[in-house]
Enzyme design. Sequence first.
Site, mmCIF file in Angstrom:
data_model
loop_
_atom_site.group_PDB
_atom_site.id
_atom_site.type_symbol
_atom_site.label_atom_id
_atom_site.label_comp_id
_atom_site.label_asym_id
_atom_site.label_seq_id
_atom_site.Cartn_x
_atom_site.Cartn_y
_atom_site.Cartn_z
ATOM 1 N N ARG A 1 17.107 -15.372 -7.414
ATOM 2 C CA ARG A 1 16.726 -14.111 -8.059
ATOM 3 C C ARG A 1 17.882 -13.426 -8.759
ATOM 4 O O ARG A 1 17.702 -12.469 -9.453
ATOM 5 C CB ARG A 1 16.077 -13.158 -7.055
ATOM 6 C CG ARG A 1 15.450 -11.991 -7.786
ATOM 7 C CD ARG A 1 14.567 -11.137 -6.917
ATOM 8 N NE ARG A 1 14.247 -9.919 -7.609
ATOM 9 C CZ ARG A 1 14.604 -8.713 -7.187
ATOM 10 N NH1 ARG A 1 15.271 -8.567 -6.061
ATOM 11 N NH2 ARG A 1 14.278 -7.639 -7.892
ATOM 12 N N HIS B 1 6.762 -5.658 -0.773
ATOM 13 C CA HIS B 1 7.610 -4.486 -1.017
ATOM 14 C C HIS B 1 7.211 -3.356 -0.070
ATOM 15 O O HIS B 1 8.062 -2.729 0.563
ATOM 16 C CB HIS B 1 7.456 -3.977 -2.457
ATOM 17 C CG HIS B 1 7.613 -5.032 -3.512
ATOM 18 N ND1 HIS B 1 6.927 -4.996 -4.703
ATOM 19 C CD2 HIS B 1 8.372 -6.150 -3.556
ATOM 20 C CE1 HIS B 1 7.260 -6.039 -5.442
ATOM 21 N NE2 HIS B 1 8.138 -6.769 -4.758
ATOM 22 N N CYS C 1 4.131 -14.001 -3.274
ATOM 23 C CA CYS C 1 3.454 -13.529 -2.074
ATOM 24 C C CYS C 1 4.241 -12.400 -1.414
ATOM 25 O O CYS C 1 5.316 -12.029 -1.876
ATOM 26 C CB CYS C 1 3.298 -14.694 -1.094
ATOM 27 S SG CYS C 1 4.902 -15.326 -0.552
ATOM 28 N N ALA D 1 7.747 -13.204 -0.585
ATOM 29 C CA ALA D 1 8.605 -13.168 -1.769
ATOM 30 C C ALA D 1 9.021 -11.737 -2.076
ATOM 31 O O ALA D 1 10.169 -11.474 -2.444
ATOM 32 C CB ALA D 1 7.890 -13.791 -2.969
#
Lengths: 480, 480, 489, 489
Positions: free
Chosen positions: B100, B198, B66, B69
Amino acid sequence: MSQVKKVEGITRESTQSMIDRALEAYPEKGKKKRAPHLAPNDQALGKACVKSNRKTVPGVMSARGCAYAGAKGVVWGPIRDMVHVSHGPVGCGWYSWGTRRNLVSGRNGVSNFSMQFTSDFQEKDIVYGGDKKLAQLLTEAKELFPLAKGISVLSECPVGLIGDDINAVAKKMSKELDLPVVPCNCEGFRGVSQSLGHHISNDTIRDYIIETREFAEPAGPYDIALIGDYNIGGDVWSVKSLLESCGLNVKATWTGDGEMERIAATHQVKLNVIHCYRSMNYMCKVMEEKHGIPWIELNFFGPTKIKQSLRALAERFDDEIKERVEAVIAEWEPKMKAIVDEYRPRLEGKKVMLYVGGLRPRHTVGAYEDLGMTVVGSGYEFAHSDDYDRTSPEMPDATVIYDDASEYELEQFVHELKPDLVASGIKEKYVFQKMGLPFRQMHSWDYSGPYHGYEGFSVFARDIDLAVNSPTWKLVKSPF
Amino acid sequence: MSQVKKVEGITRESTQSMIDRALEAYPEKGKKKRAPHLAPNDQALGKACVKSNRKTVPGVMSARGCAYAGAKGVVWGPIRDMVHVSHGPVGCGWYSWGTRRNLVSGRNGVSNFSMQFTSDFQEKDIVYGGDKKLAQLLTEAKELFPLAKGISVLSECPVGLIGDDINAVAKKMSKELDLPVVPCNCEGFRGVSQSLGHHISNDTIRDYIIETREFAEPAGPYDIALIGDYNIGGDVWSVKSLLESCGLNVKATWTGDGEMERIAATHQVKLNVIHCYRSMNYMCKVMEEKHGIPWIELNFFGPTKIKQSLRALAERFDDEIKERVEAVIAEWEPKMKAIVDEYRPRLEGKKVMLYVGGLRPRHTVGAYEDLGMTVVGSGYEFAHSDDYDRTSPEMPDATVIYDDASEYELEQFVHELKPDLVASGIKEKYVFQKMGLPFRQMHSWDYSGPYHGYEGFSVFARDIDLAVNSPTWKLVKSPF
Amino acid sequence: MSNELGLTVKPVCGISPEDEARVAAWIDTEEYRQKNFARQALTINPAHACQPLGAELAAHGFEGTLPFVHGSQGCASYYRSTLNRHFREPAPAVSDSMTEDGAVFGGQNNLHEGLENALALYKPKMVAVFTSCMPEIIGDDLTAFIKNARAKGIVPKDLPVPFANTPSFNGSHVQGYDAMVLAILQTLTAGRKVEGRCTGRLNLLPGFDANTGNYREYKRILEAFGIPYTLVADISDTFDSPNDGTYRLYPGGTKLEDAADSVNGKATLTLGAYATAKTFAWIKEEYSGVHASLPMPIGVAKTDAFLLKLSQLFGKPVPESLKAERGRAVDAMTDAQQYLHGKKFAVYGDADLLLGYVSFLLEMGATPYHVLCSKGSKKLEKELQALLDASPYGKAGKVYMNRDLWHLRSLLVTDPVDAVIGDTHGKFAARDAKVPLFRLGFPIFDRVNKHRVPLVGYQGAINLVTELVNKFLDLKDETCEERFFEMMR
Amino acid sequence: MSNELGLTVKPVCGISPEDEARVAAWIDTEEYRQKNFARQALTINPAHACQPLGAELAAHGFEGTLPFVHGSQGCASYYRSTLNRHFREPAPAVSDSMTEDGAVFGGQNNLHEGLENALALYKPKMVAVFTSCMPEIIGDDLTAFIKNARAKGIVPKDLPVPFANTPSFNGSHVQGYDAMVLAILQTLTAGRKVEGRCTGRLNLLPGFDANTGNYREYKRILEAFGIPYTLVADISDTFDSPNDGTYRLYPGGTKLEDAADSVNGKATLTLGAYATAKTFAWIKEEYSGVHASLPMPIGVAKTDAFLLKLSQLFGKPVPESLKAERGRAVDAMTDAQQYLHGKKFAVYGDADLLLGYVSFLLEMGATPYHVLCSKGSKKLEKELQALLDASPYGKAGKVYMNRDLWHLRSLLVTDPVDAVIGDTHGKFAARDAKVPLFRLGFPIFDRVNKHRVPLVGYQGAINLVTELVNKFLDLKDETCEERFFEMMR
């Protein structure tokens, strides 16, 4: 001599009848042989009440070892800067490799050699003899371990039986290698226990080692040697620093963390301080006779005995030492009191049964008493009469004394005496633990230590507490 | 454009019919929605062949994340010297904590803050709003982490839904604490995938970070920034040292092992080098428009692409850089040849299927080809059309391209294409391994790395070999 | 002044730090390694013990059996304490305490008196006699001695007293184990073979194995198959007995009646080809049924072979539960392969174990790099080499036969590996080489419960993966730079 | 120049090594600890996740069940990857991918379309629906939505679609687990209660437990007793499935029919009082038979209680095999007690596990020194305190309720322990404190197979002894001076 100690419920009669019951299972011959080794203590008499140092009765599950074990495991093995060759088949050296916890300084394989060196006899060595192989392996050892100060050759059973002459090989190779090569005829079949191995090794030190070195520095009035401490779990380090804090110079330690050269120069000290009388009284006596060195037998277990020991030691020296000893005692006593205050309430009145070797069956009695515990039975694997003489005054009156006890006898005594702690060896440990009984290994300090000296007492006290009071014992009885 | 690559047995028709078969199981509506996202590549055309960046079809087992994230895990999280607050309930921050592999320098909790900070919303925060709690926690964070250069506030779903005003709180607290507090409205329900996260984060950097710092040292002609490298398994460290060996000054890394201050001063560099176009093209474009900084998109996977990339980069600079680049290439090429010589014989002709995110579905194709492998399918979790445009020329002609693939589709493709390696994410890994198929996680480098740069290729080659050729795969089929 | 050895008196000089540092560096060199490997007479840190130790382990594997050392008492104490330390369990055994006079008169008196006392005190159902050095050298005739003991009424008629000659100057604990098992089976089965009778059972011979978990695993597998069995020399209850407040002298072991009837078995399978060589050769001659020899089932392939053989011998399919276990083992291995792939190991130990370790490591893509046996044979060397040659991951591996742990040390410091697999005795070499030692063999004196964790079968493979991989991950976490200290591995 | 936040532009200055060193020292101080414990709004490194994760774990525990996240798709990906990483296994689940428009129109369309697709592609026998934040906040009416789905024919009549409200801003994964199990049992048992019928079975509720070995251990114990059972939410095959070349979407789980019939059970026993609180409360009202709640059987005493309860509930004696196991566990504990005695531990994790760790440590004479739960209750605090108070080894222990792992870090560096027990997330704190972390909880991301090693029952106690003791012995060997580096330990 302290007053006669009594244990509630234990009388000479009760102990003797317990012994009699334990002997019932034996065949006639076995019973007859074993009976003199079991007796109630007569504390007031202060003499051995049992026979000792006799052949083990075959088939009884004895805890004893052999002469080789006494030589390799006890006397020679701890000398850190020598290569000790277990000469014969592979097993003896392998079993005694790292299993006694005689700790060493230095670097493994470089400046200490606490590895397993063996000639690993094969069939052909039995048939053709092992002398040539021995000569060759000595050369190889010298080449691979150039810093070794010497090599001991410890004979295993076959060597003596096939007629090898290791003494000749040692003599020849010593010259050839310009290195002391000490032959020790300690075949396991010799004598009745590891005790003969101690004696033979002492004699070999006498014949091959002592007097072959001299200390580089001038002699001093406080030069002493610590004899009969094998540095189990670091005992020597604890005692040495204690003695040094008293102003004494410990020039050599026999043989815990020992150095061949210092042992060889021990004839120059002023006093030998011996802890384990059994394994090293021989050399003390030799040095006394030959070099006029007096010796004193001390006990470094528990604050009571340590204090007595240090004061007795101080008596051998001048006022300066006496003062320092008193200062050391004064420094440690409060710490000892704190330990006793911590653990004694949890251990008060607990009963202990001991079965060990060397000095422990008598020397540790006081340490248990410092913790409020009572020793209700004691005995040795390989003691002599003089050991039992020394034991009698330490043990409460009428408690059972057993010499070279079989596992069967120990079990019977435990069933009747119901101790709160059994303190013995690895072979006994799991037998009694299976019964739900707290246990400490008293040869190896059960992988703990040190137990000697003031430092050691704090470890000892903690260990006894953790054994006796571990909550795991409460789990043993199943609810179903 | 390189020549058209063909894969034996794969034609546009075979691929399309494979796609059709995979779609058979869908209900009509689902089929209709999914069909445009699956197509055979037309390499010569060099354009996107699939639809992308659409809402995920409900219920299909998508791999997508999402917006939160994308913001926390990708863009903000790697900035090491800021505290990143997952604002809302406890879960989002917890799941994205350390998962990550964006490695960081510095000391945890002192100079890097790769921990989980959360406002841990409770029922009452939902009911009464979380702004007050946010203000307080910002104060607490500043006090407990005095070296933090700033704080990001990353909204989770509830924040946007209950009408909190984190922007106002951030503004107020920034002043109060004299510390940048950056509000990022990246609630997970926004947009169709992590991609919007992003974008929102890039915009927030634009609005709150960039231009707030200036480099202390004077600007130089070789000042660049490395954009879109997240230092997975140390990628940034590999690429940075490579670029520096070429004579370039890497002034900032976005955002792998990133520093807020350097990111804030990036408007002063001469060139932006972007690796992951998808997640950071926005900021490159902003800096190009607003500050006139050109940018170049490069590929640091595998020696072929690295060489092309370094030469393209050198073109943007003077002869000195060009020479240094050639020297660097000349130094590395023999090492790369040695690696290829070692692994290629074991990997030649092996088929790979990719399904990842960001740049990897296209950027890694060349690296596999360097090892003699063929990529027979590729796709993205959250790409846009421009990503697929860039993918088409890299992929062999007629191979299958899948956008936001469901696990069901991937399974079907794998059954038909029978790849020797599947390279995708953690959610896919064990599915394919259960089929006895070698697999590498291509988000996290499967806990290995770096994979970027020359250094990274040696790791990549080894990892691909160990996955494909592990003898464990031979054990999968049972003899009974 | 000089002494007995004719050497001159010297001052005490100690070992200087310089000398120590110099030699410490030197013993890590290639030059030293060559000197070390040139040794011919001196053995340093061997990885094997002597025969009687194995014989005692075997004896403990039978119901109500008292191991009886004919020889010096010190020997018995050594064997017992070794077993005590490894298992952290009692190891009741006696000796007949031969001393000097035994050398002169022979050991018959000791044996007789010992038997009399032992029978009275410890009431065994069987006494298993084996020898240490002394009687072997003086040539005691045990057949005659025991016959005489029966004649004299010391040993009851129906009490089996098998005996094994287990000279310490020959073979190792492994051969002693073999000899004792053979003697026991010969004694118990004497006259018990019945033409036409078939017990329907499998006789399973595990060979010298000091891992009680392995025995339990064999039993669990056979029970899953529903195959009736006699596990020969089953030490699992002897050396993994409960602590419930009662000490049991004989807590377990193969039932004597089962062992006696084993001669009429449906099949006999050895899983320790090296450790049961003589026993199995004899069984092939004497026992009814099928005879088969397989390697110890360590790793998936060798476990597969074991299960297939069981399936074939008894016409039963491999049970679903074991198939699922197989799948779980393979799953654990595929999931973890990347952590072991390419790792180099030094492994040493007994033949049967070594073959298993090597096989498992190769299955994981790891390299058994130094493979060392301190008491091996040409046959073993060939078999190990063949295993290595069959895998690309074995190519770099080398087999060292009849080399000791001081040789191993030289190998480790001059040609490093990532880890060592072996028994506790390798800990010094592993420390010097700064690599972990996985304690998987015998004896293990310095860790707990290792003997309870099975290495055989599929569960054993999972256990191996767990132990090896997690240690490497521990090491990574403990030694990596902070910037590589991560949440996931 | 200034920016959006109104802060002035500054030069890049970085963090100086001096500042770093100063603060690094400061965060280890008592002063910092006090500041840290004064925190009220900020949570740092919590040791708990949110409800839906637990709900998904529960859903995976049922036959043919597809976990279905009603909410944002990112949530589903997070839950799935967490389970993937912990188990190293697939975790198939779907979401209905709600987005902005869901906030406006509600999530019914997403739910319906999602169900349609999921049923077509993944053919589940049950769909277990649970919610993430969004629908909880906008107030979606799942009862109505699912009813409508049935009405529209999207969901077949006989397909159970239980749903649980699992708001992330309330409780933790443990409560989500409880809610989902409750919803599933309510759905499956609806109308299935038959007066007078008794299945004769035990319903066993393990609670949230991510150790598949524990489930297998429960089953092994029940099978040893011969007690027929329904293990509710049995994830053992789901998350420990074989690798045999075939991917199975639904490899295990409690049979739906068994779950449905559980309402007619002979007895229901929960071993996760905290993790099944609501479920158990409901069961007490609704289920036939006896109901009992026991703590998780970690350690001997709690396992004893479990076995006694089984024995009592089913009138069967504790089987000999388990008695022997008990004895072996006690044996392992007595043999190893000296290595743990007096060692101080910090332990954190879920309530049911914590109670077990504390109990086991106290049995070994170790001290649970810092006992921390990041999502606990007064009841738990009291229960933990009572455990500590009941043992002399617990006297020094302290319970920290609703504290996080950054608090734990302060505790570890200011008031040190010998080791930490918890999940992977504690590794940073443990590293900073230079003590080992025993990874025993959930999740474990950085070691392999930990979920396969049972901690419950007697075998679990042996496993705990093995892991804890051998690590301390490793440490001793790795860190001691050479002169204390010894053969035996």
